[in-house]
Design an enzyme around this catalytic site. Structure first.
Site, PDB file in Angstrom:
ATOM      1  CB  CYS A  13      -0.916  -0.002   1.230  1.00 40.03           C
ATOM      2  SG  CYS A  13      -2.101   1.367   1.262  1.00 40.03           S
ATOM      3  CB  CYS A  34      -5.346   0.043   7.505  1.00 45.69           C
ATOM      4  SG  CYS A  34      -5.521  -1.388   6.412  1.00 45.69           S
ATOM      5  CG  ASP A  35     -10.090  -3.318   9.392  1.00 46.18           C
ATOM      6  OD1 ASP A  35      -9.737  -3.239   8.199  1.00 46.18           O
ATOM      7  OD2 ASP A  35     -11.281  -3.393   9.737  1.00 46.18           O
ATOM      8  CB  THR A  36      -6.653  -5.000   5.670  1.00 49.72           C
ATOM      9  OG1 THR A  36      -8.025  -4.610   5.685  1.00 49.72           O
ATOM     10  CG2 THR A  36      -6.469  -6.149   4.705  1.00 49.72           C
TER      11      THR A  36
END
Length: 211
Positions: A31, A49-51
């Protein structure tokens, strides 16, 4: 080019306008708004972000040398031989750092409708069937049109009203996950009631306990 993919899996789309639809998810690694390493979160542009997208060791993931190799891996993940309503969601990280014309062509050749979930900082190549943009405060939005705009809410310096004149068919606010999720959900509900152009998106896959 080669492609770095965190994971490929079959599930139901959990969010936005396509929620509930069967899909193969192809999560690209990498990213441009966060490295994916916790040690870098505090200095990242996107800090919520939680990914997990920082490597290529997830189920079905790896490094694919060609677009054909990756498209074939995605096609194998679709159940059975049916070519009806095949749907792939290209996500990340930031998928538009890697998603290109050859992989789009290879997926279309295998009868897939292609969706992308992007932060909007990279222009989308031609041929994508469904573009979902999720703007992040502090970044520069360059992809200003598509099918849905889905704003994680609330974000400081990311007022939804600043986006609603852009060329999207659907506008969503999605409560930010984390310790304040209940409060954020209440705020999102209130915002949608006060601004009917916007709809509420929930992460139903988390509620259902599916990938």
């Amino acid at each position: 080019m080669s492609y770095a993919v965190k994971e490929i899996f079959y599930t139901l789309q959990g969010e936005g306008a396509q929620a509930g639809r069967a899909a193969v998810f192809c999560r690209f690694a990498g990213c441009n708004l966060w490295s994916g390493r916790e040690s870098d979160r505090a200095s990242a542009i996107c800090r919520f972000c939680d990914t997990d997208f920082a490597d290529v060791n997830g189920p079905g993931g790896g490094r694919f040398k060609t677009a054909e190799d990756l498209a074939e891996a995605i096609a194998r993940t679709w159940p059975g031989r049916s070519e009806t309503r095949r749907f792939v969601v290209c996500t990340g990280g930031e998928p538009l750092l890697q998603l290109d014309g050859p992989i789009i062509d290879a997926l279309h050749a295998r009868k897939f409708e292609i969706a992308v979930e992007t932060n909007g900082t990279v222009p989308a190549p031609a041929g994508i069937d469904w573009i979902c943009v999720s703007p992040k405060a502090g970044s520069t939005l360059v992809q200003k049109s598509g099918d849905e705009l889905k704003l994680v809410f609330p974000q400081v310096n990311a007022d939804p009203l600043e986006f609603e004149q852009l060329e999207f068919r659907h506008f969503f606010v999605q409560p930010m996950d984390g310790p304040d999720r209940a409060v954020n959900t209440e705020l999102a509900v209130r915002f949608c009631l006060e601004h009917p152009k916007w709809r509420l998106s929930l992460q139903t896959h988390k509620l259902l306990g599916i990938p």
